[in-house]
Scaffold this motif. Structure first.
Motif, PDB file in Angstrom:
ATOM      1  N   GLY A  98       0.834  -1.200   0.000  1.00  0.00           N
ATOM      2  CA  GLY A  98       0.000   0.000   0.000  1.00  0.00           C
ATOM      3  C   GLY A  98       0.864   1.243   0.000  1.00  0.00           C
ATOM      4  O   GLY A  98       1.976   1.243   0.514  1.00  0.00           O
ATOM      5  N   ASN A  99       0.332   2.310  -0.572  1.00  0.00           N
ATOM      6  CA  ASN A  99       1.107   3.528  -0.729  1.00  0.00           C
ATOM      7  C   ASN A  99       0.150   4.712  -0.778  1.00  0.00           C
ATOM      8  O   ASN A  99      -1.002   4.576  -1.157  1.00  0.00           O
ATOM      9  CB  ASN A  99       1.889   3.414  -2.049  1.00  0.00           C
ATOM     10  CG  ASN A  99       2.997   4.416  -2.181  1.00  0.00           C
ATOM     11  OD1 ASN A  99       2.892   5.534  -1.720  1.00  0.00           O
ATOM     12  ND2 ASN A  99       4.065   4.005  -2.829  1.00  0.00           N
ATOM     13  N   ASP A 100       0.642   5.882  -0.421  1.00  0.00           N
ATOM     14  CA  ASP A 100      -0.207   7.073  -0.500  1.00  0.00           C
ATOM     15  C   ASP A 100      -0.204   7.677  -1.900  1.00  0.00           C
ATOM     16  O   ASP A 100      -0.799   8.712  -2.131  1.00  0.00           O
ATOM     17  CB  ASP A 100       0.187   8.113   0.544  1.00  0.00           C
ATOM     18  CG  ASP A 100       1.627   8.573   0.415  1.00  0.00           C
ATOM     19  OD1 ASP A 100       2.373   8.021  -0.416  1.00  0.00           O
ATOM     20  OD2 ASP A 100       2.018   9.479   1.162  1.00  0.00           O
ATOM     21  N   GLY A 101       0.436   7.026  -2.820  1.00  0.00           N
ATOM     22  CA  GLY A 101       0.410   7.398  -4.236  1.00  0.00           C
ATOM     23  C   GLY A 101       0.171   6.133  -5.033  1.00  0.00           C
ATOM     24  O   GLY A 101      -0.700   5.342  -4.709  1.00  0.00           O
ATOM     25  N   VAL A 102       0.974   5.924  -6.048  1.00  0.00           N
ATOM     26  CA  VAL A 102       0.955   4.649  -6.770  1.00  0.00           C
ATOM     27  C   VAL A 102       2.349   4.045  -6.665  1.00  0.00           C
ATOM     28  O   VAL A 102       3.326   4.752  -6.415  1.00  0.00           O
ATOM     29  CB  VAL A 102       0.539   4.812  -8.251  1.00  0.00           C
ATOM     30  CG1 VAL A 102      -0.896   5.277  -8.356  1.00  0.00           C
ATOM     31  CG2 VAL A 102       1.468   5.754  -8.981  1.00  0.00           C
ATOM     32  N   GLN A 103       2.457   2.745  -6.852  1.00  0.00           N
ATOM     33  CA  GLN A 103       3.733   2.066  -6.652  1.00  0.00           C
ATOM     34  C   GLN A 103       4.708   2.234  -7.807  1.00  0.00           C
ATOM     35  O   GLN A 103       5.897   2.023  -7.638  1.00  0.00           O
ATOM     36  CB  GLN A 103       3.493   0.563  -6.414  1.00  0.00           C
ATOM     37  CG  GLN A 103       2.948   0.237  -5.060  1.00  0.00           C
ATOM     38  CD  GLN A 103       1.457   0.528  -4.937  1.00  0.00           C
ATOM     39  OE1 GLN A 103       0.753   0.621  -5.920  1.00  0.00           O
ATOM     40  NE2 GLN A 103       0.990   0.679  -3.725  1.00  0.00           N
ATOM     41  N   ASP A 104       4.229   2.602  -8.972  1.00  0.00           N
ATOM     42  CA  ASP A 104       5.085   2.686 -10.151  1.00  0.00           C
ATOM     43  C   ASP A 104       5.598   4.094 -10.389  1.00  0.00           C
ATOM     44  O   ASP A 104       4.858   5.067 -10.288  1.00  0.00           O
ATOM     45  CB  ASP A 104       4.308   2.238 -11.393  1.00  0.00           C
ATOM     46  CG  ASP A 104       4.047   0.754 -11.389  1.00  0.00           C
ATOM     47  OD1 ASP A 104       5.019  -0.010 -11.490  1.00  0.00           O
ATOM     48  OD2 ASP A 104       2.873   0.372 -11.272  1.00  0.00           O
ATOM     49  N   VAL A 105       6.880   4.177 -10.705  1.00  0.00           N
ATOM     50  CA  VAL A 105       7.495   5.444 -11.093  1.00  0.00           C
ATOM     51  C   VAL A 105       7.106   5.730 -12.538  1.00  0.00           C
ATOM     52  O   VAL A 105       7.043   4.825 -13.364  1.00  0.00           O
ATOM     53  CB  VAL A 105       9.035   5.339 -10.976  1.00  0.00           C
ATOM     54  CG1 VAL A 105       9.711   6.590 -11.473  1.00  0.00           C
ATOM     55  CG2 VAL A 105       9.433   5.037  -9.543  1.00  0.00           C
ATOM     56  N   GLN A 106       6.832   6.976 -12.850  1.00  0.00           N
ATOM     57  CA  GLN A 106       6.472   7.367 -14.211  1.00  0.00           C
ATOM     58  C   GLN A 106       7.503   8.347 -14.753  1.00  0.00           C
ATOM     59  O   GLN A 106       7.760   9.341 -14.108  1.00  0.00           O
ATOM     60  CB  GLN A 106       5.089   8.035 -14.235  1.00  0.00           C
ATOM     61  CG  GLN A 106       3.980   7.141 -13.764  1.00  0.00           C
ATOM     62  CD  GLN A 106       3.704   6.003 -14.727  1.00  0.00           C
ATOM     63  OE1 GLN A 106       3.748   6.182 -15.938  1.00  0.00           O
ATOM     64  NE2 GLN A 106       3.436   4.841 -14.200  1.00  0.00           N
ATOM     65  N   PRO A 107       8.135   8.127 -15.873  1.00  0.00           N
ATOM     66  CA  PRO A 107       8.115   6.915 -16.676  1.00  0.00           C
ATOM     67  C   PRO A 107       8.861   5.778 -15.965  1.00  0.00           C
ATOM     68  O   PRO A 107       9.748   6.020 -15.147  1.00  0.00           O
ATOM     69  CB  PRO A 107       8.805   7.309 -17.970  1.00  0.00           C
ATOM     70  CG  PRO A 107       9.693   8.440 -17.598  1.00  0.00           C
ATOM     71  CD  PRO A 107       9.009   9.153 -16.456  1.00  0.00           C
ATOM     72  N   SER A 108       8.536   4.554 -16.305  1.00  0.00           N
ATOM     73  CA  SER A 108       9.036   3.393 -15.568  1.00  0.00           C
ATOM     74  C   SER A 108      10.507   3.111 -15.817  1.00  0.00           C
ATOM     75  O   SER A 108      11.163   2.506 -14.979  1.00  0.00           O
ATOM     76  CB  SER A 108       8.231   2.156 -15.948  1.00  0.00           C
ATOM     77  OG  SER A 108       8.542   1.720 -17.259  1.00  0.00           O
ATOM     78  N   GLY A 109      11.023   3.514 -16.968  1.00  0.00           N
ATOM     79  CA  GLY A 109      12.406   3.193 -17.301  1.00  0.00           C
ATOM     80  C   GLY A 109      12.539   1.828 -17.964  1.00  0.00           C
ATOM     81  O   GLY A 109      13.651   1.386 -18.251  1.00  0.00           O
ATOM     82  N   TYR A 110      11.424   1.154 -18.194  1.00  0.00           N
ATOM     83  CA  TYR A 110      11.437  -0.164 -18.832  1.00  0.00           C
ATOM     84  C   TYR A 110      10.855  -0.126 -20.234  1.00  0.00           C
ATOM     85  O   TYR A 110      10.420  -1.137 -20.755  1.00  0.00           O
ATOM     86  CB  TYR A 110      10.676  -1.186 -17.974  1.00  0.00           C
ATOM     87  CG  TYR A 110      11.420  -1.532 -16.713  1.00  0.00           C
ATOM     88  CD1 TYR A 110      12.383  -2.523 -16.707  1.00  0.00           C
ATOM     89  CD2 TYR A 110      11.177  -0.843 -15.533  1.00  0.00           C
ATOM     90  CE1 TYR A 110      13.078  -2.841 -15.556  1.00  0.00           C
ATOM     91  CE2 TYR A 110      11.866  -1.141 -14.373  1.00  0.00           C
ATOM     92  CZ  TYR A 110      12.808  -2.141 -14.392  1.00  0.00           C
ATOM     93  OH  TYR A 110      13.504  -2.433 -13.255  1.00  0.00           O
ATOM     94  N   GLY A 111      10.823   1.035 -20.831  1.00  0.00           N
ATOM     95  CA  GLY A 111      10.353   1.162 -22.206  1.00  0.00           C
ATOM     96  C   GLY A 111       8.879   1.499 -22.289  1.00  0.00           C
ATOM     97  O   GLY A 111       8.150   1.416 -21.307  1.00  0.00           O
ATOM     98  N   PRO A 112       8.431   1.864 -23.479  1.00  0.00           N
ATOM     99  CA  PRO A 112       7.053   2.325 -23.657  1.00  0.00           C
ATOM    100  C   PRO A 112       6.000   1.229 -23.495  1.00  0.00           C
ATOM    101  O   PRO A 112       4.837   1.512 -23.238  1.00  0.00           O
ATOM    102  CB  PRO A 112       7.040   2.873 -25.084  1.00  0.00           C
ATOM    103  CG  PRO A 112       8.147   2.156 -25.780  1.00  0.00           C
ATOM    104  CD  PRO A 112       9.197   1.901 -24.730  1.00  0.00           C
ATOM    105  N   ASP A 113       6.385  -0.039 -23.607  1.00  0.00           N
ATOM    106  CA  ASP A 113       5.413  -1.131 -23.506  1.00  0.00           C
ATOM    107  C   ASP A 113       5.169  -1.591 -22.074  1.00  0.00           C
ATOM    108  O   ASP A 113       4.244  -2.356 -21.821  1.00  0.00           O
ATOM    109  CB  ASP A 113       5.859  -2.329 -24.347  1.00  0.00           C
ATOM    110  CG  ASP A 113       5.877  -2.007 -25.834  1.00  0.00           C
ATOM    111  OD1 ASP A 113       5.100  -1.118 -26.251  1.00  0.00           O
ATOM    112  OD2 ASP A 113       6.661  -2.623 -26.564  1.00  0.00           O
ATOM    113  N   LEU A 114       5.994  -1.146 -21.134  1.00  0.00           N
ATOM    114  CA  LEU A 114       5.840  -1.545 -19.740  1.00  0.00           C
ATOM    115  C   LEU A 114       5.791  -0.294 -18.873  1.00  0.00           C
ATOM    116  O   LEU A 114       6.759   0.097 -18.237  1.00  0.00           O
ATOM    117  CB  LEU A 114       6.992  -2.465 -19.315  1.00  0.00           C
ATOM    118  CG  LEU A 114       6.863  -3.178 -17.983  1.00  0.00           C
ATOM    119  CD1 LEU A 114       5.588  -4.013 -17.929  1.00  0.00           C
ATOM    120  CD2 LEU A 114       8.055  -4.078 -17.753  1.00  0.00           C
ATOM    121  N   THR A 115       4.639   0.365 -18.876  1.00  0.00           N
ATOM    122  CA  THR A 115       4.502   1.640 -18.178  1.00  0.00           C
ATOM    123  C   THR A 115       4.270   1.483 -16.680  1.00  0.00           C
ATOM    124  O   THR A 115       4.579   2.373 -15.917  1.00  0.00           O
ATOM    125  CB  THR A 115       3.344   2.463 -18.771  1.00  0.00           C
ATOM    126  OG1 THR A 115       2.140   1.709 -18.663  1.00  0.00           O
ATOM    127  CG2 THR A 115       3.614   2.811 -20.226  1.00  0.00           C
TER     128      THR A 115
END
Length: 92
Positions: free
Chosen positions: A16-33
């Motif tokens: 759980g997080n007070d935001g979302v768990q994923d960093v934007q941009p993810s750094g893993y390319g456009p297909d894995l946001t």
């Protein structure tokens, strides 16, 4: 995404997080946001709770002072959905 092996080694069931768990941009390319959502949900069966309001909980923990408690969050029972609102509860 690099934290997923750490979570798996410890059998973490909920993140759980007070935001979302994923960093934007993810750094893993456009297909894995959203790699934490993608790999965490699918590969680990990890329950994700986004946008938690933790201000009141932090204040109670500070005032007690205790940082361990029972946590329960029951989502609404729905068929064919990937998310649901819940009413999380912390019991000291």
């Amino acid at each position: 995404m690099d934290s997923l092996p750490f979570l798996r080694e410890r059998d973490v069931a909920v993140l759980g997080n007070d935001g979302v768990q994923d960093v934007q941009p993810s750094g893993y390319g456009p297909d894995l946001t959203r790699p934490v959502h993608t790999a965490g949900l699918v590969a680990l069966g990890l329950w994700l709770i986004d946008n938690m309001e933790l201000t009141e909980l932090a204040a109670v923990c500070r005032d007690e002072p205790r940082w361990e408690f029972f946590f329960a969050a029951l989502p609404s029972r729905m068929v064919g959905v990937t998310s649901s609102a819940s009413n999380p509860v912390g019991v000291f």
